[in-house]
Design a protein around this motif. Structure first.
Motif, PDB file in Angstrom:
ATOM      1  N   PRO A  24     -52.882   3.410 -21.467  1.00 19.34           N
ATOM      2  CA  PRO A  24     -53.848   2.329 -21.724  1.00 19.34           C
ATOM      3  C   PRO A  24     -53.299   1.337 -22.750  1.00 19.34           C
ATOM      4  O   PRO A  24     -52.620   1.729 -23.700  1.00 19.34           O
ATOM      5  N   ASP A  32     -56.193  -2.913 -20.546  1.00 15.56           N
ATOM      6  CA  ASP A  32     -57.556  -2.399 -20.559  1.00 15.56           C
ATOM      7  C   ASP A  32     -58.526  -3.236 -21.378  1.00 15.56           C
ATOM      8  O   ASP A  32     -59.729  -3.201 -21.162  1.00 15.56           O
ATOM      9  N   ILE A  76     -62.102   2.399 -24.599  1.00 12.07           N
ATOM     10  CA  ILE A  76     -61.031   2.501 -23.611  1.00 12.07           C
ATOM     11  C   ILE A  76     -60.718   3.956 -23.305  1.00 12.07           C
ATOM     12  O   ILE A  76     -60.599   4.358 -22.145  1.00 12.07           O
ATOM     13  N   ALA A 129     -61.048   6.097 -19.868  1.00 14.35           N
ATOM     14  CA  ALA A 129     -59.853   6.704 -19.272  1.00 14.35           C
ATOM     15  C   ALA A 129     -60.024   8.202 -19.058  1.00 14.35           C
ATOM     16  O   ALA A 129     -59.500   8.766 -18.102  1.00 14.35           O
ATOM     17  N   LYS A 161     -56.457  -0.331 -14.624  1.00 10.85           N
ATOM     18  CA  LYS A 161     -57.662  -1.043 -14.217  1.00 10.85           C
ATOM     19  C   LYS A 161     -57.935  -0.867 -12.730  1.00 10.85           C
ATOM     20  O   LYS A 161     -59.094  -0.817 -12.304  1.00 10.85           O
ATOM     21  N   ASP A 188     -59.651   2.435 -12.532  1.00 13.56           N
ATOM     22  CA  ASP A 188     -61.046   2.300 -12.968  1.00 13.56           C
ATOM     23  C   ASP A 188     -61.896   1.673 -11.868  1.00 13.56           C
ATOM     24  O   ASP A 188     -63.020   2.112 -11.604  1.00 13.56           O
TER      25      ASP A 188
END
Length: 223
Positions: free
Chosen positions: A74, A96, A115, A119, A156, A159
């Motif tokens: 990250p 991130d 963050i 994660a 990302k 995510d």
């Protein structure tokens, strides 16, 4: 607690961030430029990187690109400029979060916590897997496999695809996706989301069609 790599060519800024990181119980390592950061990442493992953009020898964008060739760490980007191009370019690289100088060290630590929670938010669950034909999303291991082959994605992208799969068959507005994946204080625009969807579809290959565009609304993952 986290092992943080602080990369900035300004010694005072590194010292300030390190002071607050240690106060919060974290371990902090300093790098004075992008080249040092790349070398450190080859020798050591870090939980998160704080990376300045404008630095001598190797700028932050180039350093992130080089580090991401081997490690999926990250990244929180720092910049003295708040220009939209820098933010969009950073998010396209898979960073991130993005913080503009001057900043509050306490807020920076809170952003790092946010963050890291995103994660690792699935690590406490039992092994959690979604399968759709030859596509496998392993939430626990944070992996996407296609026909049993591991697919490399930016943090990302992970995510985004995980959030869409969690909400499969639901129409997700652009605003909802940006808020849930990037955070309520995201300063970019729809182009950042659309770019990540484009990259995600490319990564999914034959399964790109599982992400449906809803004109005037947003996107839907067909699960």
């Amino acid at each position: 607690m986290y092992k943080i790599l602080i990369t900035d060519d300004e010694e005072k800024i590194r010292a300030l961030i390190k002071k607050y990181a240690i106060f919060e119980g974290h371990t902090a390592v300093e790098a004075a430029n992008g080249m040092e950061a790349v070398e450190l990442c080859r020798k050591e493992s870090f939980d998160i990187i704080i990376m300045d953009i404008m630095m001598p020898e190797l700028d932050g964008f180039s350093a992130v690109k080089e580090i991401r060739k081997n490690q999926n760490i990250p990244v929180l980007m720092l910049s003295a400029r708040g220009e939209e191009y820098d933010k969009i370019h950073g998010f396209e690289l898979g960073i991130d979060d993005y913080v503009v100088k001057p900043f509050s060290p306490k807020e920076l630590m809170m952003r790092i916590d946010a963050i890291m929670k995103r994660a690792g938010r699935d690590q406490s669950q039992e092994h959690d897997i979604f399968v759709k034909d030859g596509l496998t999303a392993d939430f626990t291991a944070r992996r996407i496999l296609i026909d049993n082959e591991n697919i490399d994605m930016s943090p990302k992208e992970f995510d985004l695809i995980f959030y869409m799969i969690r909400n499969k068959n639901i129409a997700l507005t652009r605003e909802k996706l940006i808020t849930e994946v990037w955070g309520y204080d995201f300063y970019g625009d729809d182009r950042t989301l659309d770019t990540h969807i484009k990259l995600l579809r490319k990564s999914l290959g034959d399964y790109a069609s599982l992400i449906t565009t809803l004109r005037g609304v947003g996107y839907r993952f067909e699960g």
